[in-house]
Design an enzyme around this catalytic site. Sequence first.
Site, PDB file in Angstrom:
ATOM      1  N   GLU A   1     -25.646  15.916  -1.941  1.00 45.78           N
ATOM      2  CA  GLU A   1     -24.198  15.757  -2.125  1.00 45.78           C
ATOM      3  C   GLU A   1     -23.701  16.689  -3.224  1.00 45.78           C
ATOM      4  O   GLU A   1     -22.677  17.357  -3.073  1.00 45.78           O
ATOM      5  CB  GLU A   1     -23.847  14.310  -2.480  1.00 45.78           C
TER       6      GLU A   1
ATOM      7  N   MET B   1     -12.878   4.097  -3.108  1.00 49.23           N
ATOM      8  CA  MET B   1     -13.308   3.154  -2.080  1.00 49.23           C
ATOM      9  C   MET B   1     -12.133   2.358  -1.506  1.00 49.23           C
ATOM     10  O   MET B   1     -12.157   1.135  -1.450  1.00 49.23           O
ATOM     11  CB  MET B   1     -14.371   2.211  -2.648  1.00 49.23           C
ATOM     12  N   ARG B   2     -11.121   3.054  -1.081  1.00 50.30           N
ATOM     13  CA  ARG B   2      -9.961   2.439  -0.432  1.00 50.30           C
ATOM     14  C   ARG B   2      -9.687   3.198   0.860  1.00 50.30           C
ATOM     15  O   ARG B   2      -9.807   4.424   0.899  1.00 50.30           O
ATOM     16  CB  ARG B   2      -8.713   2.538  -1.306  1.00 50.30           C
ATOM     17  N   ILE B   3      -9.308   2.470   1.886  1.00 45.98           N
ATOM     18  CA  ILE B   3      -8.876   3.129   3.110  1.00 45.98           C
ATOM     19  C   ILE B   3      -7.423   3.542   2.896  1.00 45.98           C
ATOM     20  O   ILE B   3      -6.585   2.732   2.509  1.00 45.98           O
ATOM     21  CB  ILE B   3      -9.028   2.198   4.318  1.00 45.98           C
ATOM     22  N   LEU B   4      -7.162   4.804   3.107  1.00 47.88           N
ATOM     23  CA  LEU B   4      -5.832   5.352   2.867  1.00 47.88           C
ATOM     24  C   LEU B   4      -4.966   5.207   4.110  1.00 47.88           C
ATOM     25  O   LEU B   4      -5.446   5.341   5.233  1.00 47.88           O
ATOM     26  CB  LEU B   4      -5.943   6.816   2.455  1.00 47.88           C
TER      27      LEU B   4
ATOM     28  N   ARG C   1       0.839  -1.202   0.000  1.00 46.36           N
ATOM     29  CA  ARG C   1       0.000   0.000   0.000  1.00 46.36           C
ATOM     30  C   ARG C   1       0.871   1.248   0.000  1.00 46.36           C
ATOM     31  O   ARG C   1       0.551   2.235  -0.646  1.00 46.36           O
ATOM     32  CB  ARG C   1      -0.960   0.008   1.190  1.00 46.36           C
TER      33      ARG C   1
ATOM     34  N   HIS D   1     -19.514  11.846   2.270  1.00 49.16           N
ATOM     35  CA  HIS D   1     -20.014  10.581   2.806  1.00 49.16           C
ATOM     36  C   HIS D   1     -21.540  10.643   2.884  1.00 49.16           C
ATOM     37  O   HIS D   1     -22.092  11.644   3.339  1.00 49.16           O
ATOM     38  CB  HIS D   1     -19.426  10.334   4.201  1.00 49.16           C
TER      39      HIS D   1
ATOM     40  N   ASN E   1     -13.626  14.551   1.754  1.00 45.19           N
ATOM     41  CA  ASN E   1     -14.419  13.456   1.212  1.00 45.19           C
ATOM     42  C   ASN E   1     -15.892  13.765   1.431  1.00 45.19           C
ATOM     43  O   ASN E   1     -16.245  14.538   2.322  1.00 45.19           O
ATOM     44  CB  ASN E   1     -14.040  12.146   1.929  1.00 45.19           C
TER      45      ASN E   1
ATOM     46  N   ASP F   1     -13.964   7.782   8.130  1.00 43.96           N
ATOM     47  CA  ASP F   1     -15.087   8.725   8.206  1.00 43.96           C
ATOM     48  C   ASP F   1     -15.154   9.440   9.554  1.00 43.96           C
ATOM     49  O   ASP F   1     -16.228   9.740  10.064  1.00 43.96           O
ATOM     50  CB  ASP F   1     -16.425   8.022   7.913  1.00 43.96           C
TER      51      ASP F   1
END
Length: 180
Positions: A160, A76-79, A51, A95, A93, A131
């Site tokens: 949004e 859609m990836r956790i950084l 990663r 949400h 971001n 989030d």
Amino acid sequence: MATLIDAAKAPDYPAEIVGVLSNRAAAPGLAVAAAHGIATASLAQSKFPSRDMFEDTMTQVLESWETDLICLAGFMRILGEDFVHRWQGRMINIHPSLLPAYRGLDTHERALADRATEHGCTVHFVTPGLDEGPAILQARVPVLPGDTPDTLAARVLVEEHRIYPEALRMLARGEVGLGL
């Protein structure tokens, strides 16, 4: 993303979209951006041994575009913490919930299962926790009798598209920040 591109076309908008980066080569947003003459890149995380290497390459691409701010939209990836800290206060971001409620996925289904009377969306700063970053703007929509996840999602999406360009405007003008 398309809404941000459209907003940035206004002569008085304080931000310019300099590039669109996706972790999926088939992401429709890449074609939308290219049609507007915006630089694009696609990097599949699976092609990198770690990663960290993936995120280092993302940073190289973003820096090559002289990126100041990052707006996540459908990424859609956790950084990782290093990447998030590198862009801390400059990455936001959107949400589909009124954070801190319903972090993660399936927000509309969960709101309906809980018999929530209102739902909505949040533009927030990205921090290492999922989030969990401070909210910049939120918009509320009522949960109506007979709502399905799809009907609720459609009403949230309208909001949004309204608040994300406004949150970016506020950040670009220096009206909001992690230390403000």
